[in-house]
Design a protein around this motif. Structure first.
Motif, mmCIF file in Angstrom:
data_model
loop_
_atom_site.group_PDB
_atom_site.id
_atom_site.type_symbol
_atom_site.label_atom_id
_atom_site.label_comp_id
_atom_site.label_asym_id
_atom_site.label_seq_id
_atom_site.Cartn_x
_atom_site.Cartn_y
_atom_site.Cartn_z
ATOM 1 N N LYS A 1 38.822 -9.920 31.402
ATOM 2 C CA LYS A 1 40.081 -10.343 30.774
ATOM 3 C C LYS A 1 39.944 -10.379 29.248
ATOM 4 O O LYS A 1 40.757 -9.787 28.526
ATOM 5 C CB LYS A 1 40.483 -11.739 31.283
ATOM 6 C CG LYS A 1 40.632 -11.853 32.787
ATOM 7 C CD LYS A 1 41.075 -13.220 33.220
ATOM 8 C CE LYS A 1 40.081 -14.324 32.888
ATOM 9 N NZ LYS A 1 38.803 -14.247 33.649
ATOM 10 N N SER A 2 38.905 -11.090 28.782
ATOM 11 C CA SER A 2 38.718 -11.200 27.328
ATOM 12 C C SER A 2 38.464 -9.829 26.726
ATOM 13 O O SER A 2 38.953 -9.518 25.628
ATOM 14 C CB SER A 2 37.545 -12.120 27.010
ATOM 15 O OG SER A 2 37.815 -13.419 27.474
ATOM 16 N N THR A 3 37.699 -9.036 27.431
ATOM 17 C CA THR A 3 37.409 -7.693 26.928
ATOM 18 C C THR A 3 38.703 -6.913 26.735
ATOM 19 O O THR A 3 38.905 -6.277 25.690
ATOM 20 C CB THR A 3 36.472 -6.963 27.907
ATOM 21 O OG1 THR A 3 35.335 -7.776 28.135
ATOM 22 C CG2 THR A 3 36.048 -5.621 27.362
ATOM 23 N N ALA B 1 46.601 -14.417 23.210
ATOM 24 C CA ALA B 1 46.036 -15.747 23.429
ATOM 25 C C ALA B 1 45.052 -15.699 24.586
ATOM 26 O O ALA B 1 45.391 -15.299 25.697
ATOM 27 C CB ALA B 1 47.162 -16.730 23.722
ATOM 28 N N ASP B 2 43.804 -16.068 24.297
ATOM 29 C CA ASP B 2 42.757 -16.053 25.321
ATOM 30 C C ASP B 2 42.521 -17.476 25.818
ATOM 31 O O ASP B 2 41.872 -18.270 25.142
ATOM 32 C CB ASP B 2 41.475 -15.446 24.737
ATOM 33 C CG ASP B 2 40.490 -15.058 25.826
ATOM 34 O OD1 ASP B 2 40.688 -15.494 26.983
ATOM 35 O OD2 ASP B 2 39.526 -14.330 25.520
ATOM 36 N N GLU B 3 43.038 -17.792 26.971
ATOM 37 C CA GLU B 3 42.937 -19.117 27.568
ATOM 38 C C GLU B 3 43.303 -20.221 26.567
ATOM 39 O O GLU B 3 42.496 -21.111 26.303
ATOM 40 C CB GLU B 3 41.532 -19.351 28.126
ATOM 41 C CG GLU B 3 41.176 -18.324 29.189
ATOM 42 C CD GLU B 3 39.854 -18.638 29.873
ATOM 43 O OE1 GLU B 3 39.626 -19.826 30.136
ATOM 44 O OE2 GLU B 3 39.075 -17.706 30.110
ATOM 45 N N PRO B 4 44.495 -20.196 26.017
ATOM 46 C CA PRO B 4 44.853 -21.162 24.972
ATOM 47 C C PRO B 4 44.891 -22.594 25.488
ATOM 48 O O PRO B 4 44.761 -23.532 24.699
ATOM 49 C CB PRO B 4 46.254 -20.713 24.533
ATOM 50 C CG PRO B 4 46.796 -19.948 25.692
ATOM 51 C CD PRO B 4 45.617 -19.284 26.336
HETATM 52 MG MG LIG Z 1 37.109 -14.663 28.699
#
Ligand SMILES: [Mg+2]
Ligand SMILES: Nc1ncnc2c1ncn2[C@@H]1O[C@H](COP(=O)(O)OP(=O)(O)OP(=O)(O)O)[C@@H](O)[C@H]1O
Lengths: 221, 394
Positions: free
Chosen positions: A44-46, A165-168
């Motif tokens: 996901k982050s990638t 937004a990454d897991e805000p």
């Molecule tokens: Mg991640």
């Protein structure tokens, strides 16, 4: 607005090769609020970093707006990120040695904006997230939810078209998480900002327009 | 951007404190070192005002058996005649022990129109002294046989003393006196300054008084100018003659060239030692600065990642980090310059104030260069940090 085509990302270390993204194609419309879910380590982050031009895909092409980003050099990428994108991270990434207002100003520092205008825009952004009374505080003097609101103010101060937004809400309890979520929903609704959000929370994901599920580097839904 | 960096540094002042002090100390060390080096260089560039190369010095113990003045005068006349008659000798002059590059020094305080001048180097000379040393007359004349009879005792002074006493006006004919204003001296001439302590030493104010035969019995130094054919064989013939003449006396012949080298060595030695010590200190500081910056950059990886994410290019980041160190150095330098200017203001050492100002300039440039070089590599390294990876770390 955002068009990903056959994106692959391989991480190579001296011993292992990890296929973090395995052939993902994705179109995100202007004004869309998209959420991405999936188990830990599924990429996901990638994917978000690739959309955010922080990381280069090993294969595939990216178009944002009407520009083909593939092959952009450092300087153009930086300018593009600065003008078009806003980032929000799970761990806020505020600079603890700078006051809230200075943190929010940061993106404008890399543009030609006068001192005065910078202050004003930053103050406006802080007002939007309801932190006008905390401008002179240092990040360490704020709660987690407040910190994330500062980060949102920083993300929107430059009026970007897209927010990533990454897991805000990952580090926040549900009440504070909901507050953050409301701010994002309002941004999307009122300003038409396109938002791509990674989350672990089905409830949060449910509030967005569309949900994309990843598993092992591939899109499953 | 400048304001932003300043805030960043200011808010981290306690973390930066050690580095600030380190830079401040290096600045002071470089400042003191360059003060002495600049001072030496300035002195070195001044002309010698004489030619010491063909000059030899003879020293003897003066223990003549007779007390009869006439026979003493005759004795010294004979000695002088004999030495002058060597074909290798061009000029001979008896003198007091205070001669250039010698270890003895004699000084007098004098006064002119109520103003006191202290520690004037006092030379006792004969008429031929100026020829032995190839000194240059700037005004008036040197001593001659006619000066045996006088109303006011004739005196020759050097240019430095003349400038202090009379400025640009001529000194010849002026009356000056000793500190107690008992004996009066009439200035008959001004000679060019002679750098007589070492190549690196300043010229002292100097005065020359003529010795007459009556005072010869107090002397123990002969200076001579030799011709180019003066070799070791001549030196041993001279030595033999002298030991035969001055019985029971230990004779020493020294070449001024050697005496000068010796003086230069002992003058330069402390500065060289200081330089070595300072060199080690500066290497230490350089490594310290380098280490702190290196550590900072690794500690600030996530900040660097964030800056990259929101629009800083690799170059911007590295320029920012280098500027931060330079700004930090500036804070130290402001403090350092404040301390450094106290030296000329309080006359801490006996050096002209322009020396200190040149040294401050050198030290500022040095520190900026040092900090710049030390931060260049860590800064470059930071530019290469990949934003995605940097943001990953927390
Ligand atoms: Mg991640
Ligand atoms: N810099 C890297 N070097 C090597 N492998 C990496 C790197 N970054 C990520 N990976 C690998 O790529 C895969 C995807 O990582 P990613 O961070 O995108 O997961 P994620 O879905 O965001 O997980 P989480 O929900 O825990 O944040 C993982 O297997 C991870 O180990």
């Amino acid at each position: 607005m955002i068009h990903l085509k056959n994106i692959e990302k391989v991480y190579r270390t001296s011993t292992v090769e990890t296929l973090a993204i395995n052939g993902i194609s994705l179109d995100i419309a202007k004004g869309e609020f998209l959420s991405i879910m999936g188990p830990s380590g599924c990429g996901k982050s990638t994917l978000l970093n690739i959309i955010g031009l922080l990381d280069e895909p090993s294969k595939g092409s990216i178009r944002i707006g009407d520009q083909d980003i593939t092959g952009f050099k450092d300087q153009r990428l930086a300018k593009f990120r600065n003008e078009k994108l806003g980032f929000i991270f799970q761990s806020y990434h505020l600079i603890n040695d700078l006051q809230v207002l200075d943190n929010v100003e940061l993106p404008l520092l890399y543009r030609n904006v006068s001192d005065k205008e910078r202050r004003q825009l930053a103050a406006e952004a802080l007002e939007k997230v309801g932190l006008s009374n905390r401008m002179k505080h240092f990040p360490t003097q704020l709660s987690g939810g407040q910190r994330q609101r500062v980060a949102i103010a920083r993300a929107i101060v430059g009026r970007p078209e897209i927010i990533l937004a990454d897991e805000p809400t990952g580090n926040l309890d549900s009440a504070m998480g909901n507050e953050i979520m409301d701010i994002l929903i309002n941004l999307n609704k009122n300003d038409g900002t396109t938002i791509v959000m990674v989350t672990h929370d089905e409830h949060m994901a449910g509030k967005t327009h569309r949900l994309v599920r990843l598993f092992d580097g591939s899109q499953v839904q | 951007m400048f304001k932003h960096l300043f805030k960043l540094i200011w808010n981290k002042k306690s973390q930066n404190f050690l580095l600030l002090i380190e830079i401040l100390v290096s600045f002071m060390v470089v400042f003191l070192l360059s003060s002495s080096v600049v001072y030496y260089m300035i002195n070195y560039q001044k002309p010698m005002g004489m030619d010491y190369k063909p000059v030899w010095m003879i020293q003897y113990n003066n223990e003549l058996p007779t007390k009869n003045t006439d026979s003493i005068v005759m004795f010294y006349d004979a000695v002088k005649q004999h030495i002058a008659s060597f074909p290798e000798v061009a000029e001979v002059s008896f003198s007091g022990n205070n001669i250039p590059f010698s270890s003895s020094f004699s000084s007098t305080d004098i006064s002119n129109k109520g103003v006191k001048y202290e520690r004037i180097s006092n030379f006792r000379v004969e008429d031929d002294f100026i020829k032995v040393w190839s000194m240059n007359l700037k005004e008036g004349r040197w001593f001659n046989a006619g000066d045996r009879i006088y109303k006011d005792r004739p005196i020759v002074i050097n240019e430095s003393l003349k400038k202090k006493m009379f400025g640009d006006a001529p000194a010849t004919g002026q009356l000056i006196s000793n500190k107690e204003e008992e004996s009066k001296w009439r200035v008959i001439g001004v000679v060019e300054d002679v750098k007589d302590e070492s190549d690196f030493s300043p010229v002292m104010d100097g005065m020359y008084l003529r010795i007459d035969t009556g005072t010869f019995k107090w002397l123990s130094t002969i200076t001579l100018k030799v011709n180019s054919n003066a070799d070791a064989a001549f030196e041993s013939r001279l030595s033999k003659y002298l030991s035969n003449t001055f019985k029971n006396s230990s004779i020493e012949i020294a070449h001024l060239e050697d005496m000068r080298k010796e003086k230069n060595r002992s003058k330069a030695m402390p500065v060289v030692i200081f330089m070595i010590v300072a060199g080690f200190l500066i290497i230490n500081v350089a490594l310290g600065i380098f280490g702190v910056l290196w550590y900072n950059i690794n500690k600030r990886k996530s900040e660097i990642g964030l800056r990259r994410a929101i629009g800083a290019t690799g170059n911007t980041v590295s320029i920012q980090l280098v500027s931060e160190s330079l700004l930090l150095a500036t804070l130290s330098l402001i403090l350092g310059v404040f301390f450094a200017v106290q030296f000329p203001l309080l006359h801490v050492f006996d050096m002209p104030s322009n020396v200190y100002f040149i040294a401050i300039g050198i030290a500022i440039i040095f520190i900026y260069l040092l900090v710049f070089i030390c931060s260049l590599y860590p800064g470059k390294q930071a530019a290469g940090i990949h934003p995605a990876i940097a943001l990953h770390e927390e």
